[in-house]
Design an enzyme around this catalytic site. Structure first.
Site, PDB file in Angstrom:
ATOM      1  N   HIS A  89       0.828  -1.211   0.000  1.00  0.00           N
ATOM      2  CA  HIS A  89       0.000   0.000   0.000  1.00  0.00           C
ATOM      3  C   HIS A  89       0.863   1.263   0.000  1.00  0.00           C
ATOM      4  CE1 HIS A  89      -3.891  -2.088   0.872  1.00  0.00           C
ATOM      5  NE2 HIS A  89      -3.017  -3.031   1.206  1.00  0.00           N
ATOM      6  N   ASP A 123      -5.623   5.792   1.561  1.00  0.00           N
ATOM      7  CA  ASP A 123      -5.871   4.431   1.104  1.00  0.00           C
ATOM      8  C   ASP A 123      -7.362   4.153   1.306  1.00  0.00           C
ATOM      9  OD1 ASP A 123      -3.963   1.694   0.766  1.00  0.00           O
ATOM     10  OD2 ASP A 123      -6.052   1.346   1.358  1.00  0.00           O
ATOM     11  N   SER A 167      -5.866  -2.276  -5.330  1.00  0.00           N
ATOM     12  CA  SER A 167      -6.118  -3.530  -6.054  1.00  0.00           C
ATOM     13  C   SER A 167      -6.810  -3.213  -7.373  1.00  0.00           C
ATOM     14  CB  SER A 167      -6.998  -4.465  -5.235  1.00  0.00           C
ATOM     15  OG  SER A 167      -6.309  -4.859  -4.083  1.00  0.00           O
ATOM     16  N   ASP A 221      -7.508 -10.529  -2.370  1.00  0.00           N
ATOM     17  CA  ASP A 221      -7.664 -10.257  -3.805  1.00  0.00           C
ATOM     18  C   ASP A 221      -6.819 -11.186  -4.670  1.00  0.00           C
ATOM     19  OD1 ASP A 221      -5.269  -9.120  -2.863  1.00  0.00           O
ATOM     20  OD2 ASP A 221      -5.251  -7.605  -4.448  1.00  0.00           O
TER      21      ASP A 221
END
Ligand code: UDP
Length: 456
Positions: free
Chosen positions: A25, A123, A146, A381
């Site tokens: 991230h 984020d 993602s 994910d």
């Protein structure tokens, strides 16, 4: 001259960015920060003390440390630093961080000697930031780290749960197609690990989706030509504008690495023939047990291809590093390092395949360099990315049955020798490169993001 004017004008505005403090991230957020700085904005980064990046690599940014500044506050100081437990910060700060974030933002907004703040970019998983920003009438954009496809599936988790897809004990067959997402199999949904049992992670995902939809805009690390149908869905369902920006094409993430990068293998890599080496890395968090680690090692040695393998300290449960490997096990064809400058490795002409855990940054960095993949997802994910790369983009082979040395060897050899898969990866990279030129989708996305923020 025009650039100069833009920068002189742009520096009058400040943007505050607030990444989630994990490698996957921090990298895209700091790439975004660099991009916005290059467009003339002043940058302030809010960060936790936990996992703070090397600030000396960013002398052009102002860093402020928030949320875990008090070493005596046991709510934070007792949290685990390693493994999945480290993610507990996401739940805790989302629950308890609002006052501190508001206080810090009030300080920033009242600074007279700094350019005025045009927006906050957090984020997407910092969902608590939306109500804080709303109370201060500060526009909040989110960075979603993602794919768009993942977001759409995550947004459908409540529906998929109602339909029984998250429940391993239901009567759906793991190989069955998911009617609502025909490219997915039931086992892909199960592998995400979501259970719908009141678990904190599901709550975070639900809130992430809800607050991203309520934000002033969503920035994605992707490009239009890769996820065109998904982009249509997002544009139809979410009123806030979306900006698809392929960050690895703008900046590398080397400067935000939390671990020291080994570079000693480059002379060896330079001597390898083009497209001949398998690069192996499973990201910054995933762990395996010793039995699976040994299957990976055997699969690599048995495939008879050269390999560069990143084994992060702590990757093998119960081991410090690679103690389970007998001395000399990897032989002359293999190199093992603790951490590598991944983007630089993927860009090296000797790299012929990337065996990855299918984290989105790794996946997308591979797409950016036209490197075909072998996909071994763990959770979240990753199974969605793996399925998308293997069955939709067709630039990867999905190792669907876990860690088994023969299957591993076969998959690696297939990706190294299969000209079709390599060609598709090359064409995808070409499309991405074309999207970056003036008038291309990625170029326009950057321009419209800059114009949008400037207008706030
Ligand atoms: N990475 C790196 N060196 C390594 C392994 C990984 O710099 O040896 C970087 C990689 O380039 C990527 C990030 O770490 O930007 C991992 O993010 P990803 O989303 O792929 O996976 P995560 O670590 O979040 O599971």
């Amino acid at each position: 001259m025009k650039n100069q004017t833009e920068i002189t004008g742009g520096r009058r505005q400040r943007i505050i960015l607030f990444p989630l403090p994990y490698q996957g991230h921090i990298n895209p957020m700091l790439q975004l920060a660099n991009l916005l700085y290059s467009k003339g904005f002043t940058i302030t980064i809010l960060h936790t003390n936990f996992n703070k990046p090397k600030t000396s690599n960013y002398p052009h940014f102002t860093f402020r440390f928030i949320l875990d500044n008090d070493p005596h506050d046991e709510r934070y100081s007792n949290l685990p630093l390693q493994g999945m437990g480290a993610f507990s910060r996401i739940f805790l700060f989302n629950q308890e961080g609002a006052d501190q974030l508001r206080h810090q933002l009030e300080l920033e907004l009242s600074q007279k000697d700094e350019p005025p703040v045009s927006c906050l970019i957090t984020d997407a998983l910092w969902h608590f930031a939306q109500s804080v920003a709303d109370r201060l009438s500060l526009p909040r954009l989110v960075l979603r780290t993602s794919s768009l496809f993942c977001f759409i599936v995550y947004a459908s988790i409540p529906l998929l749960a109602d339909l029984g897809y998250l429940d391993c004990s239901n009567n759906k067959h793991p190989e069955e197609q998911v009617v609502e997402f025909p490219m997915l199999k039931v086992k892909d949904i199960i592998k995400t690990g979501f259970k719908r049992d009141g678990n904190a992670i599901e709550e975070v995902i639900d809130n992430m989706v809800k607050q991203a939809k309520a934000s002033s805009g969503i920035i994605w690390n992707s490009f239009k030509e890769l996820e065109e149908p998904e982009l249509e869905t997002i544009l139809r369902d979410i009123p806030a504008p979306s900006f698809l920006i392929p960050f690895p094409k703008h900046f590398t993430s080397s400067s935000s690495s939390l671990l020291e990068q080994d570079r000693t293998f480059f002379p060896w890599l330079d001597q390898q023939p083009p497209n001949s080496v398998v690069y192996v890395s499973f990201g910054s968090v995933a762990q395996v047990d010793e039995e699976h680690f040994m299957e990976i090692a055997h699969g690599l040695v048995d495939c008879k291809e050269s390999f560069l393998w990143v084994v992060r300290p702590g990757f093998v449960n119960g081991s410090t590093w690679i103690e389970p490997l007998p001395d000399g096990f990897v032989g002359e064809r293999g190199r093992i390092v603790k951490w590598a400058p991944q983007q630089e490795v993927l860009a090296h002409e000797a790299i012929g395949a990337f065996w990855t855990h299918s984290g989105w940054n790794s996946t997308f960095e591979s797409v950016c360099e036209g490197v075909p993949m072998i996909c071994s997802p763990f959770w979240g994910d990753q199974p969605l990315d793996a399925r998308y790369m293997s069955d939709v983009a067709k630039v990867g082979v999905y190792l669907e049955n876990g860690w088994e040395r023969e299957e591993i060897s076969k998959a690696i050899r297939r990706v190294i020798v299969d000209e079709d898969i390599r060609e598709r990866a090359r064409v995808l990279k070409q499309k991405l490169d074309a999207s970056l030129s003036k008038g291309g989708s990625s170029y326009e996305s950057v321009e419209s993001l800059v114009a949008y923020i400037s207008s706030l």
